[in-house]
Scaffold this active site. Structure first.
Site, PDB file in Angstrom:
ATOM      1  N   GLU A  64       0.857  -1.096   0.233  1.00 41.73           N
ATOM      2  CA  GLU A  64      -0.180  -0.093   0.146  1.00 41.73           C
ATOM      3  C   GLU A  64       1.143   1.023  -0.053  1.00 41.73           C
ATOM      4  O   GLU A  64       0.407   2.204  -0.336  1.00 41.73           O
ATOM      5  CB  GLU A  64      -1.155  -0.362   1.131  1.00 41.73           C
ATOM      6  N   HIS A 120     -11.050  -6.373   8.771  1.00 44.64           N
ATOM      7  CA  HIS A 120     -12.093  -5.736   8.116  1.00 44.64           C
ATOM      8  C   HIS A 120     -12.629  -5.215   8.003  1.00 44.64           C
ATOM      9  O   HIS A 120     -13.252  -5.375   7.307  1.00 44.64           O
ATOM     10  CB  HIS A 120     -11.439  -7.083   6.418  1.00 44.64           C
TER      11      HIS A 120
END
Lengths: 328, 436
Positions: A62, A131
Site C-alpha cells: 500500500e 476488516h
C-alpha cells in the site's frame, strides 16, 4: 432506464468507467483491480475494456502504490488508487498524511496532488475485527484532505467525477455492506456537489445527521417515524472534511433537535465533531441535548447477530428519537 | 409589630421585582407613604404602605423576585416599642458584593429549606431554546411545567404557557381596539371638545422610553392584559345592558360652564360621566364590589379608568373616592393620572384599588362598547361617542347629542334588574348636570 434498479457496485463501476472514458489522464491502480476484477468485483471487466496501462494491478504494498499514485498525480496524471479495504490504509497512511496531504503546503503552493483514493470501509459480511473498521474519523482529522463518504447510489455514481476534478487529494469511503443493494438512480448532470452535505429527507421535528451506511438506515427510520407522526429530517454529511457547517446548522436551527448516527465508535468521532459544532453555533436553538448513536467501542465481532449489534440499526434510531420526543 | 406583605397589584399579578426601598429601618411612615418601587409587567409601581408606624426591619433585598403575599417588612405601630434591625445593606442599593448579600442572609435568617428552594429556582432545567423563547416572551420559566427529557422544560411547554396566557383574546371592543395611531388626538376621554387642557400625554417615543426605563415591554403589558381578560372570560358569566342617553342638557351645561373658564380649567364630558357613575353607584352599591368568595361590597368608590397606551395595551388607574370629588377635582385627577399611566408610573393603590371600571371609546367614533370585566370587579361601564341622532320625545322628532352607555356585569354577583337600575340612575344624573 431511470426507473430500473441498479446496485451500488454497478454505480461505482459506471463512475469509474465514465472517468476513464472522459479523461485520458485517469487510470485505476490497486491490488487485484485488473485480472481478478477487484476484491469486491467493482472493476470487473474494466481491464478488458481499457487495457493494463489504465487498469493496473499492483504489488501488495500500500505504501508503494499509494506513493506511486502521488507521484503520478504530481506528474500530471489523475490516478484513482484503490485500497482494498480500510484496514490496509494504515500501511499507506504515511504517504497519505505526510505526502499527499502536506505537499501543497510544503511546496509553498507549487505542488498540488490531484489524487483520488477509494477504499472499502465499514462492516461487510462477517469479515471480523480486522476488516470491518469505520475509520472515517481518522481521515477526517487530517488537514489537506477532502474526505467523502458514499452513502447513496447517487453518490456512488456521481461523486467520482467531481473528486477527480479536485486539484487536491480526495479520500472516498465506499461501503462493502452496500455493494449488492439495489436502488433506483436518477441522473445528476455534472456530478454531485462534494462541498455540501445533502438533505435526503425534509422534516421539522429532529435532524438525523449521518453518513455512509447510516443514510439508508436513517431514511428507513424516518419513514417509520413518519407513521408515528414524527417528521425527521435526514442530513447526509457526505463530505466529512471539510464539514459543511452551513447545511448542518441550518437543519438543526430549523428542527431544534439533532441525533448523529455513525458506525464509527463514539469516542473522538465525526459525531463528536458535529455535536460540538452544533452546540458551539446553535446552542440557543436547541430544545434537547444533542444525541449520538455510534458504533460500540469494541473490535467488531464475527457472529452475525453480534456484528449487527455493534453498530446502530434503524430500530435504535427510531426508539432513540421517540424517547427524545417523549412519544415512546 | 405589623407585617407588611407584597400587595397584589391586580388579579393577574403573581410576583414583582423589588427595585428600590424608599425607607430604611427606623424611618417613620404613615399610611399612603411610598416605601418601595416594584417592577411588574405593568412597569415600575410605587408601593404604598397601609399603616402608620416605624419601619422595624426590611426583609426583602433589592432586585429580589417577590411573590404576592411575601413578608417584605416589619412595621412597629405608633406608641409601641420594637426592635429596629438595621439591614446591613444600604437601602436602594442593589446587592452587588457577596459579603453584603451574605450578611443580609444572616440578618434575615431564612430557614434552610427556603434558602434551598430559592436556590433551586435558579437552576431550572430547561432547553436553551425554551429559555430563549421564555425570555423573549417575558415569561418566568420557573412557572412552567416541563415535559421534556428528565422533566426539562422544552419549547412545546413554553409555547403552551404562551397560548394559555394569550388565549381567547376577548372580542369586546375595549380589548380589541387598537391603540390610537400616534397622530390621533389624545385619547383619555369620551368626547371631542374642548381639547384636554394642561394635559400632555406621553408621545409614543416617550412612552417607549418609559417602557425601556421600567423594563415593561409592549409584550409584557399585552401578556398582563391577556391574562386578566382570559381569566375574566373564563370565570365571569357576563350579562350586558345598554341604554341611550340624551346628552343635550349635559353638553349645553358643559359648553356654558367652559365658556366662563380659562382653557386650562375647562372640563371634559368624561368628568360628567364619571361623576354620574359614582353617584349611581351610591344608589346601587352592589355594583361597586369585588367577587371574592361571594359579593364583597366596597365602601369607597374607586373608578378604574381605562387608558389606552399608544403602542398597544391598556392601563387602568383608579380614581379614588370618585363620588366625593367635585367635577374640578375629577378633571385634575384625570390630568394627573393619564400621563402617568402612559409613562407607566402609577402608585400601587392606583393599580390595585379599583372597584369598578369605566371605559370610554367615544373619540374613536365607536358608538357602543361591550366590555370585559376586570376581575375581581363585578361591573364595567362602557361609553361610546356622543353623536347627533334622531330622538323622539313626547311624540316629536328632534336631533339630539346621544350617548350609548353599556354595562357589563357579573351575573354571579348581580342580576339584570340591578344593572338596569344602575344605568337608569346614570341617565337621570346626566339630565341634571348642574347638580353633579
Amino acid at each position: 432506464m431511470a426507473t430500473s434498479l441498479i446496485t451500488y457496485r454497478e454505480c461505482l463501476k459506471q463512475a469509474i468507467r465514465e472517468a476513464l472514458q472522459g479523461d485520458e489522464r485517469v487510470f485505476l491502480m490497486g491490488e487485484d483491480v485488473g485480472h481478478y476484477g477487484g476484491a469486491f468485483a467493482v472493476s470487473k471487466g474494466l481491464l478488458q475494456e481499457f487495457g493494463p496501462e489504465r487498469i493496473m494491478d499492483t504489488p501488495l504494498s500500500e505504501a508503494g502504490f499509494t506513493g506511486a499514485g502521488i507521484g503520478a498525480a504530481l506528474g500530471g496524471m489523475r490516478p484513482i488508487v484503490e485500497i482494498m479495504t480500510i484496514n490496509f490504509s494504515l500501511l499507506a497512511l504515511d504517504q497519505i498524511a505526510n505526502n499527499a496531504a502536506t505537499l501543497l503546503h510544503m511546496s509553498g503552493g507549487q505542488l498540488n496532488v490531484p489524487l483520488v483514493i477509494r477504499m472499502s470501509a465499514g462492516i461487510g459480511r462477517q469479515l471480523a475485527a480486522q476488516h470491518s473498521h469505520s475509520w472515517e474519523p481518522l481521515f477526517a482529522h487530517l488537514p489537506g484532505l477532502r474526505v467523502l463518504s458514499v452513502g447513496t447510489h447517487e453518490d456512488a455514481r456521481y461523486m467520482l467525477a467531481p473528486a477527480l476534478l479536485d486539484p487536491d487529494p480526495v479520500i472516498i469511503f465506499e461501503y462493502t455492506s452496500m455493494l449488492n443493494l439495489e436502488q433506483e438512480l436518477q441522473p445528476v448532470e455534472g456530478g454531485v456537489d462534494i462541498s455540501k452535505a445533502k438533505i435526503r429527507r425534509e422534516g421539522k421535528d429532529i435532524s438525523i445527521i449521518t453518513y455512509g451506511t447510516g443514510v439508508y438506515k436513517a431514511l428507513e427510520a424516518a419513514a417509520e417515524l413518519a407513521a408515528a407522526g414524527i417528521e425527521a429530517e435526514v442530513v447526509d454529511l457526505r463530505v466529512l472534511r471539510p464539514l459543511d457547517d452551513e447545511t448542518i446548522l441550518a437543519s438543526v436551527t430549523k428542527t431544534s433537535r439533532a441525533i448523529i448516527v455513525e458506525d464509527a465508535s463514539r469516542s473522538v468521532s465525526v459525531s463528536s465533531e458535529v455535536s460540538a459544532r452544533i452546540t458551539e453555533n446553535c446552542f440557543y436553538d436547541l430544545d434537547a441535548p444533542v444525541q449520538r448513536l455510534c458504533g460500540a467501542e469494541v473490535p467488531i465481532p464475527y457472529p452475525k447477530h453480534l456484528e449487527d449489534a455493534a453498530v446502530p440499526q434503524p430500530a435504535q434510531i427510531v426508539s432513540a428519537i421517540k424517547k427524545l420526543l417523549q412519544h415512546a | 409589630m405589623l407585617e407588611y406583605r407584597m400587595p397584589s397589584l391586580g388579579a393577574d399579578m403573581e410576583s414583582g421585582f423589588l427595585r428600590e426601598w424608599h425607607v430604611k429601618p427606623g424611618d417613620k411612615i404613615k399610611k399612603g407613604d411610598i416605601i418601595a418601587e416594584v417592577e411588574t409587567q405593568k412597569g415600575i409601581i410605587d408601593i404604598e404602605v397601609f399603616d402608620d408606624g416605624t419601619i422595624g426591619e426590611l426583609l426583602v433585598q433589592v432586585d429580589e423576585k417577590v411573590p404576592v403575599g411575601t413578608l417584605m417588612a416589619m412595621i412597629i405601630p405608633p406608641g409601641e416599642d420594637g426592635e429596629i434591625k438595621e439591614t446591613p445593606q444600604k437601602s436602594a442599593a442593589p446587592a452587588t458584593t457577596p459579603t453584603a448579600a451574605e450578611e443580609a442572609w444572616i440578618a434575615t435568617e431564612p430557614p434552610p429549606m427556603a434558602e434551598k428552594a430559592a436556590a433551586a429556582e435558579h437552576h431550572v432545567r430547561a432547553s436553551p431554546l425554551a429559555k430563549r423563547i421564555a425570555e423573549e416572551k417575558g415569561i418566568d420559566i420557573a412557572t412552567i411545567h416541563g415535559t421534556g427529557p428528565e422533566g426539562a422544560i422544552i419549547r412545546e411547554d413554553v409555547e403552551h404557557a404562551i397560548t394559555a396566557r394569550v388565549a381567547p383574546v376577548p372580542e369586546a371592543p375595549k380589548e380589541a381596539a387598537p391603540a390610537p395611531p400616534p397622530a390621533s388626538p389624545p385619547a383619555p376621554v369620551a368626547a371631542e371638545k374642548p381639547a384636554p387642557p394642561a394635559q400632555a400625554p406621553a408621545a409614543p417615543a416617550e412612552e417607549e422610553k418609559a417602557r425601556q426605563a421600567t423594563g415593561a415591554s409592549a409584550e409584557t403589558i399585552r401578556m398582563a392584559v391577556a391574562a386578566a381578560m382570559s381569566k375574566s372570560n373564563r370565570e365571569i358569566p357576563h350579562y350586558y345592558l345598554e341604554t341611550r342617553i340624551d346628552m343635550r342638557r349635559a353638553m349645553a351645561w358643559l359648553a356654558e360652564t367652559n365658556k366662563q373658564r380659562p382653557v386650562k380649567e375647562r372640563l371634559l364630558p368624561a368628568v360628567l360621566l364619571l361623576k354620574a357613575v359614582a353617584k349611581a353607584l351610591n344608589e346601587v352599591p352592589d355594583l361597586n364590589a369585588w367577587w371574592e368568595n361571594g359579593l364583597q361590597r366596597k365602601p369607597a368608590i374607586n373608578i378604574g379608568y381605562v387608558v389606552a397606551l399608544r403602542t398597544g395595551g391598556i392601563m387602568v388607574p383608579a380614581i379614588h373616592d370618585a363620588d366625593n370629588k367635585s367635577l374640578d377635582e375629577l378633571m385634575q385627577t384625570l390630568n394627573d393620572l393619564i400621563p402617568r399611566a402612559r409613562a407607566l408610573r402609577l402608585r400601587s393603590s392606583e393599580l390595585a384599588d379599583s372597584t369598578i371600571t369605566v371605559t370610554s371609546l367615544g373619540e374613536g367614533g365607536v358608538e357602543t362598547v361591550f366590555g370585559v370585566i376586570y376581575p375581581p370587579q363585578v361591573a364595567l361601564v362602557g361609553f361610546g361617542g356622543i353623536t347627533d341622532q334622531p330622538w323622539t320625545e313626547n311624540g316629536m322628532l328632534d336631533v339630539r347629542p346621544v350617548l350609548t352607555a353599556t354595562l357589563a356585569a357579573d351575573h354571579r354577583a348581580t342580576d339584570g334588574s340591578t344593572g338596569s337600575r344602575f344605568l337608569t340612575a346614570i341617565k337621570n344624573y346626566l339630565q341634571q348636570p348642574e347638580k353633579l
